[in-house]
Design a protein around this motif. Structure first.
Motif, mmCIF file in Angstrom:
data_model
loop_
_atom_site.group_PDB
_atom_site.id
_atom_site.type_symbol
_atom_site.label_atom_id
_atom_site.label_comp_id
_atom_site.label_asym_id
_atom_site.label_seq_id
_atom_site.Cartn_x
_atom_site.Cartn_y
_atom_site.Cartn_z
ATOM 1 N N ASN A 1 0.829 -1.211 0.000
ATOM 2 C CA ASN A 1 0.000 0.000 0.000
ATOM 3 C C ASN A 1 0.862 1.258 0.000
ATOM 4 O OD1 ASN A 1 -2.316 -1.551 0.020
ATOM 5 N ND2 ASN A 1 -2.533 -1.520 2.245
ATOM 6 N N SER A 2 1.896 1.246 0.826
ATOM 7 C CA SER A 2 2.804 2.403 0.863
ATOM 8 C C SER A 2 3.512 2.582 -0.475
ATOM 9 C CB SER A 2 3.829 2.220 1.980
ATOM 10 O OG SER A 2 3.208 2.106 3.245
ATOM 11 N N MET A 3 3.935 1.473 -1.063
ATOM 12 C CA MET A 3 4.603 1.546 -2.353
ATOM 13 C C MET A 3 3.657 2.022 -3.446
ATOM 14 S SD MET A 3 6.782 -2.001 -2.098
ATOM 15 C CE MET A 3 7.380 -1.910 -3.777
ATOM 16 N N THR A 4 2.368 1.618 -3.370
ATOM 17 C CA THR A 4 1.377 2.069 -4.364
ATOM 18 C C THR A 4 1.185 3.573 -4.294
ATOM 19 O OG1 THR A 4 0.229 -0.063 -4.291
ATOM 20 C CG2 THR A 4 -0.998 1.818 -5.120
ATOM 21 N N LEU A 5 1.019 4.103 -3.056
ATOM 22 C CA LEU A 5 0.851 5.553 -2.896
ATOM 23 C C LEU A 5 2.098 6.301 -3.353
ATOM 24 C CD1 LEU A 5 -0.935 5.660 0.585
ATOM 25 C CD2 LEU A 5 -1.958 5.974 -1.668
ATOM 26 N N ALA A 6 3.262 5.782 -2.974
ATOM 27 C CA ALA A 6 4.508 6.436 -3.390
ATOM 28 C C ALA A 6 4.656 6.393 -4.906
ATOM 29 C CB ALA A 6 5.695 5.745 -2.718
ATOM 30 N N ASN A 7 4.283 5.270 -5.505
ATOM 31 C CA ASN A 7 4.382 5.145 -6.962
ATOM 32 C C ASN A 7 3.443 6.128 -7.659
ATOM 33 O OD1 ASN A 7 5.180 3.741 -9.468
ATOM 34 N ND2 ASN A 7 3.075 3.002 -9.471
ATOM 35 N N GLN A 8 2.214 6.249 -7.148
ATOM 36 C CA GLN A 8 1.257 7.197 -7.741
ATOM 37 C C GLN A 8 1.754 8.632 -7.619
ATOM 38 O OE1 GLN A 8 -2.423 6.364 -5.725
ATOM 39 N NE2 GLN A 8 -2.827 4.486 -6.881
ATOM 40 N N ASN A 9 2.336 8.962 -6.477
ATOM 41 C CA ASN A 9 2.859 10.319 -6.292
ATOM 42 C C ASN A 9 4.046 10.594 -7.212
ATOM 43 O OD1 ASN A 9 0.955 10.857 -4.289
ATOM 44 N ND2 ASN A 9 2.296 10.122 -2.646
ATOM 45 N N GLN A 10 4.917 9.604 -7.352
ATOM 46 C CA GLN A 10 6.081 9.786 -8.227
ATOM 47 C C GLN A 10 5.664 9.956 -9.686
ATOM 48 O OE1 GLN A 10 8.641 6.453 -7.514
ATOM 49 N NE2 GLN A 10 9.272 7.144 -5.480
ATOM 50 N N ILE A 11 4.696 9.141 -10.123
ATOM 51 C CA ILE A 11 4.230 9.267 -11.516
ATOM 52 C C ILE A 11 3.473 10.577 -11.702
ATOM 53 C CG2 ILE A 11 2.728 8.235 -13.264
ATOM 54 C CD1 ILE A 11 3.379 5.517 -12.086
ATOM 55 N N ALA A 12 2.697 10.977 -10.669
ATOM 56 C CA ALA A 12 1.945 12.240 -10.771
ATOM 57 C C ALA A 12 2.885 13.432 -10.912
ATOM 58 C CB ALA A 12 1.055 12.408 -9.547
ATOM 59 N N GLU A 13 4.057 13.361 -10.279
ATOM 60 C CA GLU A 13 5.021 14.453 -10.405
ATOM 61 C C GLU A 13 5.492 14.649 -11.844
ATOM 62 O OE1 GLU A 13 8.132 13.533 -7.720
ATOM 63 O OE2 GLU A 13 6.980 14.033 -5.902
ATOM 64 N N GLN A 14 5.376 13.616 -12.661
ATOM 65 C CA GLN A 14 5.771 13.724 -14.067
ATOM 66 C C GLN A 14 4.706 14.447 -14.908
ATOM 67 O OE1 GLN A 14 6.772 9.810 -15.553
ATOM 68 N NE2 GLN A 14 7.772 9.210 -13.651
ATOM 69 N N TYR A 15 3.421 14.353 -14.480
ATOM 70 C CA TYR A 15 2.330 14.892 -15.293
ATOM 71 C C TYR A 15 1.669 16.130 -14.685
ATOM 72 C CZ TYR A 15 2.600 10.410 -17.726
ATOM 73 O OH TYR A 15 3.036 9.322 -18.449
ATOM 74 N N THR A 16 1.684 16.262 -13.361
ATOM 75 C CA THR A 16 0.963 17.363 -12.713
ATOM 76 C C THR A 16 1.415 18.743 -13.185
ATOM 77 O OG1 THR A 16 0.574 16.002 -10.751
ATOM 78 C CG2 THR A 16 0.384 18.380 -10.487
ATOM 79 N N PRO A 17 2.735 19.041 -13.276
ATOM 80 C CA PRO A 17 3.124 20.386 -13.735
ATOM 81 C C PRO A 17 2.605 20.704 -15.137
ATOM 82 C CG PRO A 17 4.979 19.256 -12.733
ATOM 83 C CD PRO A 17 3.901 18.236 -12.904
ATOM 84 N N GLU A 18 2.661 19.724 -16.026
ATOM 85 C CA GLU A 18 2.195 19.968 -17.404
ATOM 86 C C GLU A 18 0.684 20.158 -17.447
ATOM 87 O OE1 GLU A 18 2.824 17.991 -21.863
ATOM 88 O OE2 GLU A 18 3.647 17.036 -20.065
ATOM 89 N N ILE A 19 -0.052 19.353 -16.664
ATOM 90 C CA ILE A 19 -1.503 19.504 -16.628
ATOM 91 C C ILE A 19 -1.887 20.848 -16.017
ATOM 92 C CG2 ILE A 19 -3.613 18.597 -15.571
ATOM 93 C CD1 ILE A 19 -2.447 15.800 -15.847
ATOM 94 N N ALA A 20 -1.172 21.255 -14.972
ATOM 95 C CA ALA A 20 -1.453 22.555 -14.345
ATOM 96 C C ALA A 20 -1.204 23.702 -15.324
ATOM 97 C CB ALA A 20 -0.583 22.719 -13.102
ATOM 98 N N ALA A 21 -0.139 23.597 -16.114
ATOM 99 C CA ALA A 21 0.147 24.633 -17.114
ATOM 100 C C ALA A 21 -0.961 24.693 -18.163
ATOM 101 C CB ALA A 21 1.490 24.362 -17.778
ATOM 102 N N LEU A 22 -1.457 23.543 -18.584
ATOM 103 C CA LEU A 22 -2.550 23.519 -19.575
ATOM 104 C C LEU A 22 -3.837 24.077 -18.977
ATOM 105 C CD1 LEU A 22 -1.882 20.022 -21.200
ATOM 106 C CD2 LEU A 22 -1.378 22.270 -22.173
ATOM 107 N N ASP A 23 -4.111 23.774 -17.702
ATOM 108 C CA ASP A 23 -5.289 24.352 -17.034
ATOM 109 C C ASP A 23 -5.184 25.866 -16.956
ATOM 110 O OD1 ASP A 23 -6.573 21.942 -16.633
ATOM 111 O OD2 ASP A 23 -5.625 21.575 -14.682
#
Length: 366
Positions: free
Chosen positions: A131-153
């Protein structure tokens, strides 16, 4: 038949033991039974440990059987090489390397069985880690897409603000030409005069610009939203691709590490149990008094040792005697005048031949 099999497992000399008392035979049968059942436990432990690695019953059983045979051979060797010396200190020194090896074998055997005994607790630890690894994995992958999505928003928000600003401007122009027609502002003349027409034309131009801006920005917003949707799809795809790796985080090393996070005392007692089983044949031979088998074995070994030493001594005496005789014979021959004259004659002939050959060689050179 079973007793005979366990005696063979003990590594004792069956020819000697057959001539010993029943009690002596039973002692070694008990030692052999301990060796055999230790190998059986090693087979079970190794099979389970290898099953967690290969996830295949046949492979795990095959390699586990080989490991059980190896442990059986090692234990049999350890027990068979311990001999009664008559002095406890000498016996302990002799047995110390074998005891260390027995401790290592006990650790290797007990650890896989501990994994099986505490399987439920280990699964709980692994679940929390997953469970901890799943949350950490989701956060790490989100860091790759969140800045770009925020810029598009932000781009979408900027385009919408452009439309809102233009709508505010058009509404203001609408109020201006309406109040001009009503005579409540501007020229303060009621009716649709030249000033009204000018303000109406300005409003209509701004309204057309607003409609064009809405159409253009709508196209841009739809393109940006499609790009955001694609990024979110890529995010979900990457999550779905990496999640099986996390779900498969239950191999041998992961389980051993999870076992280390549990309380150590139960695991330690299981290790002590296997250590006692593994070392019991060794201590049984060390603590038991020197029996009939030990005396007969010592008699057989010392008889062979004495016979070998006698043979070696006989060869040494024969060699020394032969050397002394040869030295005396050659010493006597050296004093004979006939042999001296014969060798003197042959030496003279050899020197003459050498002188003739040298002369011939020099003559040819000239």
């Amino acid at each position: 038949m079973l007793k005979k099999f366990f005696i063979i497992c003990s590594g004792s000399d069956t020819d000697i033991l057959d001539n010993c008392s029943i009690g002596e035979q039973n002692k070694f049968a008990g030692i052999g039974a301990t060796v055999f059942f230790t190998a059986v436990m090693a087979f079970i432990a190794a099979s389970y440990a290898l099953y967690t690695v290969f996830d295949n019953y046949f492979t795990a059983v095959a390699f586990g059987f080989i490991w059980g045979l190896l442990i059986f051979n090692l234990d049999r060797f350890i027990v068979s090489t311990i001999k009664k010396r008559g002095h406890i200190i000498d016996e302990l020194i002799q047995a110390s390397p074998r005891i260390i090896l027995a401790v290592i074998i006990a650790i290797v055997i007990s650890k896989p069985l501990e994994l099986k005994i505490f399987e439920k607790e280990i699964n709980q630890v692994l679940l929390e880690e997953k469970n901890s690894m799943t949350l950490a994995n989701q956060n790490q992958i989100a860091e790759q897409y969140t800045p770009e999505i925020a810029a598009l928003d932000n781009n979408i928000e900027f385009l919408r603000n452009q439309v809102n600003t233009k709508e505010t401007e058009v509404n203001a122009l609408y109020d201006t030409y309406i109040t001009e027609a009503e005579g409540t502002s501007g020229s303060m003349k009621l009716g649709k005069g030249p000033v009204y027409k000018e303000k109406r034309d300005k409003h209509d131009t701004a309204l057309a610009e607003l409609q064009q801006l809405k159409a253009d920005n709508k196209t841009k917003i739809e393109a940006i939203e499609a790009e955001i949707t694609q990024l979110k799809t890529n995010y979900d795809t990457q999550i779905a691709t990496t999640q099986p790796i996390i779900d498969g985080f239950d191999g041998l090393m992961a389980r051993v590490n999870a076992l280390g996070k549990l309380p150590w005392l139960p695991s330690f007692f299981i290790f002590l149990l296997f250590l006692a089983i593994e070392t019991s044949p060794i201590f049984a031979k060390l603590l038991s008094p020197k029996g009939e088998y030990d005396f007969k074995l010592e008699d057989a070994e010392t008889a062979v040792k004495t016979w070998v030493e006698q043979k070696v001594n006989e060869r040494n005496v024969l060699l020394k005697t032969d050397r002394d005789i040869n030295n005396k014979i050659y010493s006597d021959i050296a004093e004979e005048d006939e042999l001296y004259q014969y060798k003197r004659k042959k030496a003279r002939e050899l020197m003459q031949l050498q002188a003739d050959a040298f002369f011939k060689h020099q003559k040819n050179a000239l």
